[in-house]
Design a protein around this motif. Structure first.
Motif, PDB file in Angstrom:
ATOM      1  N   ALA A 107     102.487  66.107  24.261  1.00 46.89           N
ATOM      2  CA  ALA A 107     103.148  65.595  23.064  1.00 46.89           C
ATOM      3  C   ALA A 107     103.193  66.639  21.963  1.00 46.89           C
ATOM      4  CB  ALA A 107     102.431  64.340  22.573  1.00 46.89           C
ATOM      5  N   SER A 108     102.125  67.401  21.831  1.00 53.33           N
ATOM      6  CA  SER A 108     102.081  68.456  20.815  1.00 53.33           C
ATOM      7  C   SER A 108     103.045  69.584  21.156  1.00 53.33           C
ATOM      8  CB  SER A 108     100.648  68.985  20.682  1.00 53.33           C
ATOM      9  OG  SER A 108     100.534  69.890  19.611  1.00 53.33           O
ATOM     10  N   PHE A 109     103.121  69.939  22.437  1.00 53.70           N
ATOM     11  CA  PHE A 109     104.099  70.942  22.880  1.00 53.70           C
ATOM     12  C   PHE A 109     105.526  70.496  22.524  1.00 53.70           C
ATOM     13  CE2 PHE A 109     101.435  73.158  26.294  1.00 53.70           C
ATOM     14  CZ  PHE A 109     101.576  74.408  25.726  1.00 53.70           C
ATOM     15  N   VAL A 110     105.853  69.259  22.855  1.00 54.93           N
ATOM     16  CA  VAL A 110     107.222  68.764  22.709  1.00 54.93           C
ATOM     17  C   VAL A 110     107.635  68.671  21.243  1.00 54.93           C
ATOM     18  CG1 VAL A 110     108.716  66.748  23.058  1.00 54.93           C
ATOM     19  CG2 VAL A 110     107.239  67.555  24.914  1.00 54.93           C
ATOM     20  N   THR A 111     106.721  68.187  20.403  1.00 56.08           N
ATOM     21  CA  THR A 111     107.071  67.937  19.001  1.00 56.08           C
ATOM     22  C   THR A 111     106.782  69.118  18.080  1.00 56.08           C
ATOM     23  OG1 THR A 111     104.882  67.026  18.490  1.00 56.08           O
ATOM     24  CG2 THR A 111     106.572  65.484  19.310  1.00 56.08           C
ATOM     25  N   GLY A 112     105.900  70.026  18.512  1.00 56.23           N
ATOM     26  CA  GLY A 112     105.481  71.122  17.649  1.00 56.23           C
ATOM     27  C   GLY A 112     104.548  70.671  16.533  1.00 56.23           C
ATOM     28  N   LYS A 113     103.994  69.465  16.667  1.00 52.11           N
ATOM     29  CA  LYS A 113     103.094  68.907  15.648  1.00 52.11           C
ATOM     30  C   LYS A 113     101.725  68.637  16.266  1.00 52.11           C
ATOM     31  CE  LYS A 113     107.186  66.942  13.473  1.00 52.11           C
ATOM     32  NZ  LYS A 113     107.969  65.713  13.186  1.00 52.11           N
ATOM     33  N   SER A 114     100.753  68.235  15.423  1.00 49.84           N
ATOM     34  CA  SER A 114      99.392  68.142  15.935  1.00 49.84           C
ATOM     35  C   SER A 114      98.653  66.856  15.609  1.00 49.84           C
ATOM     36  CB  SER A 114      98.554  69.318  15.415  1.00 49.84           C
ATOM     37  OG  SER A 114      98.492  69.289  14.000  1.00 49.84           O
ATOM     38  N   ARG A 115      99.073  66.084  14.602  1.00 51.02           N
ATOM     39  CA  ARG A 115      98.295  64.893  14.257  1.00 51.02           C
ATOM     40  C   ARG A 115      98.566  63.770  15.259  1.00 51.02           C
ATOM     41  NH1 ARG A 115      98.091  60.541   9.871  1.00 51.02           N
ATOM     42  NH2 ARG A 115     100.235  61.072   9.281  1.00 51.02           N
ATOM     43  N   VAL A 116      97.506  63.023  15.550  1.00 46.32           N
ATOM     44  CA  VAL A 116      97.563  61.922  16.503  1.00 46.32           C
ATOM     45  C   VAL A 116      97.233  60.624  15.784  1.00 46.32           C
ATOM     46  CG1 VAL A 116      96.465  60.927  18.563  1.00 46.32           C
ATOM     47  CG2 VAL A 116      96.965  63.386  18.470  1.00 46.32           C
ATOM     48  N   ILE A 117      97.967  59.579  16.110  1.00 49.04           N
ATOM     49  CA  ILE A 117      97.641  58.241  15.648  1.00 49.04           C
ATOM     50  C   ILE A 117      97.002  57.476  16.803  1.00 49.04           C
ATOM     51  CG2 ILE A 117      98.499  56.036  14.775  1.00 49.04           C
ATOM     52  CD1 ILE A 117      98.736  58.278  12.744  1.00 49.04           C
ATOM     53  N   ALA A 118      95.781  56.979  16.577  1.00 46.80           N
ATOM     54  CA  ALA A 118      95.084  56.129  17.543  1.00 46.80           C
ATOM     55  C   ALA A 118      94.671  54.853  16.824  1.00 46.80           C
ATOM     56  CB  ALA A 118      93.883  56.866  18.117  1.00 46.80           C
ATOM     57  N   PHE A 119      93.938  53.982  17.525  1.00 50.21           N
ATOM     58  CA  PHE A 119      93.680  52.657  16.966  1.00 50.21           C
ATOM     59  C   PHE A 119      92.200  52.294  16.998  1.00 50.21           C
ATOM     60  CE2 PHE A 119      98.080  52.913  17.962  1.00 50.21           C
ATOM     61  CZ  PHE A 119      98.676  52.311  16.858  1.00 50.21           C
ATOM     62  N   GLN A 146      87.500  68.538  14.730  1.00 49.56           N
ATOM     63  CA  GLN A 146      88.526  69.447  14.217  1.00 49.56           C
ATOM     64  C   GLN A 146      89.936  68.945  14.520  1.00 49.56           C
ATOM     65  OE1 GLN A 146      87.596  73.814  14.688  1.00 49.56           O
ATOM     66  NE2 GLN A 146      85.975  72.996  15.982  1.00 49.56           N
ATOM     67  N   HIS A 147      90.049  68.052  15.493  1.00 48.79           N
ATOM     68  CA  HIS A 147      91.353  67.462  15.788  1.00 48.79           C
ATOM     69  C   HIS A 147      91.756  66.525  14.656  1.00 48.79           C
ATOM     70  CE1 HIS A 147      91.650  68.949  19.933  1.00 48.79           C
ATOM     71  NE2 HIS A 147      90.364  68.681  20.048  1.00 48.79           N
ATOM     72  N   ASP A 148      93.043  66.472  14.388  1.00 49.08           N
ATOM     73  CA  ASP A 148      93.567  65.650  13.294  1.00 49.08           C
ATOM     74  C   ASP A 148      94.014  64.306  13.864  1.00 49.08           C
ATOM     75  OD1 ASP A 148      94.498  64.731  10.909  1.00 49.08           O
ATOM     76  OD2 ASP A 148      96.110  66.209  10.690  1.00 49.08           O
ATOM     77  N   VAL A 149      93.150  63.298  13.739  1.00 47.04           N
ATOM     78  CA  VAL A 149      93.421  61.968  14.281  1.00 47.04           C
ATOM     79  C   VAL A 149      93.241  60.927  13.191  1.00 47.04           C
ATOM     80  CG1 VAL A 149      92.777  60.246  16.009  1.00 47.04           C
ATOM     81  CG2 VAL A 149      92.605  62.686  16.564  1.00 47.04           C
ATOM     82  N   SER A 150      94.188  60.016  13.089  1.00 49.52           N
ATOM     83  CA  SER A 150      94.099  58.904  12.143  1.00 49.52           C
ATOM     84  C   SER A 150      93.991  57.601  12.927  1.00 49.52           C
ATOM     85  CB  SER A 150      95.336  58.856  11.246  1.00 49.52           C
ATOM     86  OG  SER A 150      95.473  60.056  10.514  1.00 49.52           O
TER      87      SER A 150
END
Length: 377
Positions: A107-119, A146-150
């Motif tokens: 997903a990060s490769f495809v979008t070029g972004k790094s933040r993840v939304i989880a629950f 260090q990963h950016d997860v909300s």
């Protein structure tokens, strides 16, 4: 040398398995209603499974992904046919955590972004990005943080929209039925809305089917109860009936490039033989329909137990919620009634994750034992 002491262990040592039962070193028989965290999908030591692995290891156990392996394509063909996801592409790996790791990386490769939304209460594994997307601070090291997860609450589309509009999210990852978290589910309205929001904002929608997939919910994947089509589907536990195998299904709109994903052991000959055997048995024994029938019977029988306040989950991914913590109940079931069950982060929940080959007589044994145990506590 000592083992690194990270597991609290029950005082039992299984040495043999057959069907719905495992046997310890003293020959004591246990009814397995947990399947080693939903891993045992077609029963212990299923004869077709044993033959497939035995024949394959005598021929060729392993070679690398640098050569042709027709077993991978056979597995992909059978998986596509039985799951209804034949337009997806398959990448094979070794575990659920690794499947989610590759899903998030892709997903990060495809979008070029790094933040993840989880629950909240979600569990996606114990490796780098997978554990960062797991809502449990105690198993996240500083390295993982260090990963950016909300983390967002389930079933709040406005919260998800608020985060996605910021434009920095690569993926939304969600379990259609939470496993370790206690069998809570997102609603159909939420899942469909989340999919639309992901499309709107160019974010990949990942469904974690590591525990809920492979027929356990009564459909091949649990997301199929909700009429959605994820970008990536992760899977593992039921795939190999105990042999380590995992994978992701990748929507055809996502383009593969050499080197973007890779694995040494993933999709090896033995793993594929195990995976093919599981799919053969699920199809031949019509285990998805069987899961629906047994689930209905199980629910009807459980309703006769007043201490059960709520039944959670779908199919043969079930949770019985009480108004007390079930730790002692689980011990009584194991040590006195000889029945394996599971717990969760919800300490009042008893998890039931049996092999899909379970029969009504096994349910009857459990219900009788549970009633006795509740009277004795």
């Amino acid at each position: 040398m000592k083992l690194f002491d990270v597991y609290p262990l029950y005082n039992t040592t299984p040495v043999k398995g057959e069907g719905l039962y495992i046997y310890d070193e003293q020959g004591i028989k246990y009814l397995d209603l947990y399947g080693g965290h939903a891993v045992i999908s077609i029963g212990h030591s299923h004869p077709h499974y044993v033959k497939m692995i035995s024949d394959q290891v005598q021929a060729l156990g392993f070679y690398s992904n640098a050569v042709q392996n027709p077993l991978q394509q056979e597995l992909a063909d059978k998986l596509g046919a039985i799951s209804g996801c034949d337009d997806y592409n398959l990448f094979l790996c070794n575990s659920g955590a690794e499947a989610n790791e590759n899903a998030l990386k892709l997903a990060s490769f495809v979008t070029g972004k790094s933040r993840v939304i989880a629950f909240e209460n979600g569990f996606h594994g114990r490796t780098s990005a997978a554990v960062a997307a797991t809502d449990n601070k105690s198993i996240n090291a500083p390295l993982n943080n260090q990963h950016d997860v909300s983390f967002l609450p389930l079933n709040q589309l406005h919260s998800l929209d608020y985060e996605l509009v910021k434009g920095d999210v690569c993926a939304v990852i969600i379990e259609p039925i939470q496993g370790v978290g206690g069998l809570d589910e997102p609603t159909t309205e939420f899942l469909q809305g989340a999919q639309e929001l992901c499309k709107k904002h160019g974010v990949l929608f990942i469904l974690d089917e590591v525990q809920s997939g492979y027929g356990r919910s009564g459909k091949f994947f649990a997301f199929q109860h909700h009429n959605i089509k994820p970008d990536i589907i992760s899977m593992a536990k039921g795939m190999g009936n105990g042999f380590p195998i995992g994978g992701i299904l990748v929507h055809p709109s996502i383009e593969a490039k050499y080197g973007m994903l890779g694995t040494t052991f993933g999709g090896n000959h033995l793993a594929c033989a195990a995976g093919i055997a599981v799919l053969d048995v699920i199809k031949e024994q019509n285990l998805m329909h069987h899961a629906q029938e047994i689930s209905a019977y199980f629910t009807a029988q459980v309703k006769s137990i007043p201490q059960v306040k709520q039944i959670k989950g779908r199919g043969l991914m079930a949770g019985l919620e009480f108004d007390f913590e079930v730790g002692e109940l689980r011990k009584k079931l194991i040590y006195e009634k000889r029945i394996f069950t599971g717990g969760s982060s919800n300490k009042k929940l008893l998890r039931i994750l049996p092999p899909l080959t379970i029969q009504k007589e096994h349910i009857d044994v459990f219900i009788g034992a549970l009633k006795e145990a509740l009277e004795e506590i």
